[in-house]
Structure formats: structure tokens, C-alpha cells
Write a protein that holds these residues in place. Sequence first.
Motif, PDB file in Angstrom:
ATOM      1  N   PHE A  29       1.371  11.722  -2.870  1.00 23.86           N
ATOM      2  CA  PHE A  29       1.296  10.928  -1.618  1.00 23.86           C
ATOM      3  C   PHE A  29       2.239   9.577  -1.566  1.00 23.86           C
ATOM      4  N   THR A  30       2.584   9.140  -0.579  1.00 27.42           N
ATOM      5  CA  THR A  30       3.521   8.005  -0.436  1.00 27.42           C
ATOM      6  C   THR A  30       2.978   6.923   0.558  1.00 27.42           C
ATOM      7  N   LEU A  31       3.184   5.881   0.353  1.00 28.42           N
ATOM      8  CA  LEU A  31       2.697   4.564   1.487  1.00 28.42           C
ATOM      9  C   LEU A  31       4.177   4.613   2.088  1.00 28.42           C
ATOM     10  N   PHE A  32       3.978   4.406   3.680  1.00 28.30           N
ATOM     11  CA  PHE A  32       4.695   4.175   4.450  1.00 28.30           C
ATOM     12  C   PHE A  32       4.437   2.796   5.230  1.00 28.30           C
ATOM     13  N   LEU A  33       5.078   1.739   4.744  1.00 26.54           N
ATOM     14  CA  LEU A  33       4.740   0.221   5.043  1.00 26.54           C
ATOM     15  C   LEU A  33       5.559  -0.353   6.027  1.00 26.54           C
ATOM     16  N   ASP A  34       5.053  -1.119   6.913  1.00 24.52           N
ATOM     17  CA  ASP A  34       5.852  -2.070   7.569  1.00 24.52           C
ATOM     18  C   ASP A  34       5.784  -3.258   6.917  1.00 24.52           C
ATOM     19  N   LEU A  35       7.006  -3.821   6.704  1.00 21.88           N
ATOM     20  CA  LEU A  35       7.112  -4.943   5.762  1.00 21.88           C
ATOM     21  C   LEU A  35       6.395  -6.156   6.307  1.00 21.88           C
ATOM     22  N   ASP A  36       6.445  -6.357   7.551  1.00 24.61           N
ATOM     23  CA  ASP A  36       5.735  -7.106   8.162  1.00 24.61           C
ATOM     24  C   ASP A  36       4.285  -7.419   8.023  1.00 24.61           C
ATOM     25  N   GLU A  37       3.584  -6.048   7.780  1.00 20.90           N
ATOM     26  CA  GLU A  37       2.225  -5.999   7.467  1.00 20.90           C
ATOM     27  C   GLU A  37       1.646  -6.016   6.108  1.00 20.90           C
ATOM     28  N   ILE A  38       2.309  -6.157   5.355  1.00 12.09           N
ATOM     29  CA  ILE A  38       1.740  -5.827   3.689  1.00 12.09           C
ATOM     30  C   ILE A  38       0.833  -6.959   3.507  1.00 12.09           C
ATOM     31  N   ASP A  39       0.933  -8.274   3.870  1.00  6.49           N
ATOM     32  CA  ASP A  39      -0.010  -9.317   3.591  1.00  6.49           C
ATOM     33  C   ASP A  39      -1.295  -8.808   4.532  1.00  6.49           C
ATOM     34  N   GLN A  40      -1.211  -8.410   5.611  1.00  7.12           N
ATOM     35  CA  GLN A  40      -2.348  -7.989   6.240  1.00  7.12           C
ATOM     36  C   GLN A  40      -3.085  -6.821   5.718  1.00  7.12           C
ATOM     37  N   LEU A  41      -2.357  -5.887   5.017  1.00 11.86           N
ATOM     38  CA  LEU A  41      -3.056  -4.954   4.404  1.00 11.86           C
ATOM     39  C   LEU A  41      -3.704  -5.380   3.006  1.00 11.86           C
ATOM     40  N   ASP A  42      -2.991  -6.271   2.533  1.00 10.63           N
ATOM     41  CA  ASP A  42      -3.894  -6.783   1.240  1.00 10.63           C
ATOM     42  C   ASP A  42      -4.991  -7.502   1.608  1.00 10.63           C
ATOM     43  N   ALA A  43      -5.097  -8.245   2.905  1.00  8.75           N
ATOM     44  CA  ALA A  43      -6.306  -8.847   3.367  1.00  8.75           C
ATOM     45  C   ALA A  43      -7.350  -8.000   3.993  1.00  8.75           C
ATOM     46  N   ASN A  44      -7.084  -6.872   4.260  1.00 11.71           N
ATOM     47  CA  ASN A  44      -8.029  -5.623   4.983  1.00 11.71           C
ATOM     48  C   ASN A  44      -8.317  -4.407   4.223  1.00 11.71           C
ATOM     49  N   LEU A  45      -7.661  -4.332   2.972  1.00 14.92           N
ATOM     50  CA  LEU A  45      -7.774  -3.086   2.280  1.00 14.92           C
ATOM     51  C   LEU A  45      -8.309  -3.606   0.920  1.00 14.92           C
ATOM     52  N   TRP A  46      -9.510  -3.690   0.294  1.00 18.58           N
ATOM     53  CA  TRP A  46      -9.918  -3.962  -0.833  1.00 18.58           C
ATOM     54  C   TRP A  46      -9.404  -3.204  -2.043  1.00 18.58           C
ATOM     55  N   LEU A  47      -8.831  -1.956  -1.835  1.00 15.27           N
ATOM     56  CA  LEU A  47      -8.134  -1.374  -3.091  1.00 15.27           C
ATOM     57  C   LEU A  47      -6.744  -1.547  -2.918  1.00 15.27           C
ATOM     58  N   PHE A  48      -6.237  -2.410  -2.471  1.00 16.14           N
ATOM     59  CA  PHE A  48      -4.913  -2.545  -2.010  1.00 16.14           C
ATOM     60  C   PHE A  48      -4.408  -4.097  -2.389  1.00 16.14           C
ATOM     61  N   SER A  49      -3.359  -4.489  -3.140  1.00 20.05           N
ATOM     62  CA  SER A  49      -3.129  -5.880  -3.091  1.00 20.05           C
ATOM     63  C   SER A  49      -1.714  -5.953  -3.136  1.00 20.05           C
ATOM     64  N   ARG A  50      -1.213  -7.183  -2.734  1.00 19.38           N
ATOM     65  CA  ARG A  50       0.323  -7.395  -2.985  1.00 19.38           C
ATOM     66  C   ARG A  50       0.543  -8.255  -4.068  1.00 19.38           C
ATOM     67  N   ASN A  51       1.462  -7.931  -4.968  1.00 15.04           N
ATOM     68  CA  ASN A  51       2.007  -8.833  -6.038  1.00 15.04           C
ATOM     69  C   ASN A  51       0.805  -9.316  -6.911  1.00 15.04           C
ATOM     70  N   ARG A  52      -0.291  -8.788  -7.253  1.00 18.19           N
ATOM     71  CA  ARG A  52      -1.300  -8.800  -7.983  1.00 18.19           C
ATOM     72  C   ARG A  52      -2.176  -7.471  -8.304  1.00 18.19           C
ATOM     73  N   TYR A  53      -2.756  -7.242  -9.559  1.00 13.30           N
ATOM     74  CA  TYR A  53      -3.351  -6.260  -9.779  1.00 13.30           C
ATOM     75  C   TYR A  53      -4.484  -5.698  -9.066  1.00 13.30           C
ATOM     76  N   ASN A  54      -4.323  -4.391  -8.868  1.00 13.01           N
ATOM     77  CA  ASN A  54      -5.697  -3.722  -8.240  1.00 13.01           C
ATOM     78  C   ASN A  54      -5.331  -2.188  -8.476  1.00 13.01           C
ATOM     79  N   LEU A  55      -6.317  -1.530  -8.082  1.00 12.34           N
ATOM     80  CA  LEU A  55      -6.434   0.144  -8.119  1.00 12.34           C
ATOM     81  C   LEU A  55      -4.863   0.630  -7.528  1.00 12.34           C
ATOM     82  N   PHE A  56      -4.614  -0.009  -6.274  1.00 16.76           N
ATOM     83  CA  PHE A  56      -3.322   0.105  -5.682  1.00 16.76           C
ATOM     84  C   PHE A  56      -2.604  -0.999  -5.463  1.00 16.76           C
ATOM     85  N   SER A  57      -1.358  -1.190  -5.512  1.00 13.10           N
ATOM     86  CA  SER A  57      -0.755  -2.364  -5.374  1.00 13.10           C
ATOM     87  C   SER A  57       0.612  -2.312  -4.980  1.00 13.10           C
TER      88      SER A  57
END
Length: 260
Positions: A29-57
Amino acid sequence: MSFNSRLYAGQVYHRRTRPREHKIRYSVFTLFLDLDEIDQLDANLWLFSRNRYNLFSFYDRDFGEDRAEKLTDYVHRKLKDAGFSSMPEQILLSCYPRVMGYVFNPLSLFYCLDGQGKCIAVLHEVHNTFGERHCYVLPVESPTQGESEWIHQQTDKALFVSPFAHMGMHYDFRLNVPGERQIVVIRASDDQGVVITASYTARQKRLTATRLGGYFIIYPMLTAKVFLGIHWEALKLWCKGVPWFKHQPKKTPETPAEPH
């Protein structure tokens, strides 16, 4: 909250026709990310982080050429260097996530859309197992909207990818702007014809923390499997007697695509 970003789940398929036939098929499976939304995804998905360790990052430094450069600025710079005069209003990135801190992206795609949602360019960022990257900046000659229209792009090979594929090759890309489905087909040819055909066909899924958790169980160690699979298949090609080519380091600076 509703996002433009989403997931795609499907299959990768490779077929070599010369000098020995060899086939590979595996589920990913792959991610399909709007570059303008990545920080919002970090804030709203507890298993996903930007530029820091998580299960998915997602780490910005896994893409581009300069760790201090924002990815949007990177895409704009590459487009300008290739002769584009108009910059995209939206940039969508298709890639693998980091899984427990590890990632390997053989191919990442930056889809560049204008204000009407039409694709004006696709940047194909290729990574090899030697730690090198190259970005093919390719225009979409007939901008399209929706997955019903195909994008055709071509370029000469500029990065050594596999010891079993020489540098004198040409790539032909056939892909869609992902909607309900994502389809990417790549044919690598030399002066004798097609050598390798690779494809990714997948279906759209909503990007949620629950689905990420489920996919961690369905696709354990996703990106490690991709990396190890490359070496396992290389061993099988070697056993089949497929010729071995010496690594040719990436040339710098990169040669831009033809002006658009």
C-alpha cells in the motif's frame, strides 16, 4: 475531518523478458499525500507523524535534494529548471511511508496540478540501493482531469538502478491521475526492444488511523519487505545467469528535461 490525502492498496508487478524471463508480484500500500496537508495529518492521525518517529511517519528528508529545502520549493525549483513557467496550485505525492522508522522508495511520484485540477507535470523521483536519487521532471503534454485519461511520458535512463539493467535504456511511462484507482506502468527498453515491464495497480482507501493500524497487520514491515525483496530477486536473477553490470555512479549536476 476530510482530506485530499488518501491511501492506495494494490499490487506491484515486474516482468523481465530478456535474457531470461522473470516475474515478481507482491501486495503493498502507498500514501497519496497533499503536501499542504501533511501537518494536519500529523495532528489528526495518532499513528502518523511528520519528521518524528511513529508507527507510520513521513520525513521530508527522504525526498528532494536539500534537507533545508521545503518539498514544495523543491518541486517548484525542479519545474523552473526544466523550463516550466507556470507553477502548480496543488502537489500530490505518491510514496511509501516510513514503517517503524524505516523506508525505501524505489519510485516516488509528485503529481503537479493547476488551479483547475489538471495535471501539468509529474516528477518521478527514483532511489537506488546505492543511496543515490534522480528526479525525472516530465511534462504532461495534454493536461487531463480524472483517472479516465492516460498520461504518457518518456525519458532516457539517467540513474543506475539495478546491476541487472544497463544504462543504455529508455523509459516509457503510462499512468493516470489517481482517483478511485491508481495505475502506473513503466516499460524499460533498449535498442532491441522492451526488457522490463513494471506496474502498480491499486484502489483508493480513506486515510484513517484505524486503517493504518489494520494495514500494519496486513503488510508488516512494508518497506523493509520492498528493500529485502529487491535483493532476494537479484539473487534469483544471478542464479538464472542474467548478466551483471558494474555500478555507474550518478552524474552531477543533473541534466534537466527538455524545456516545456
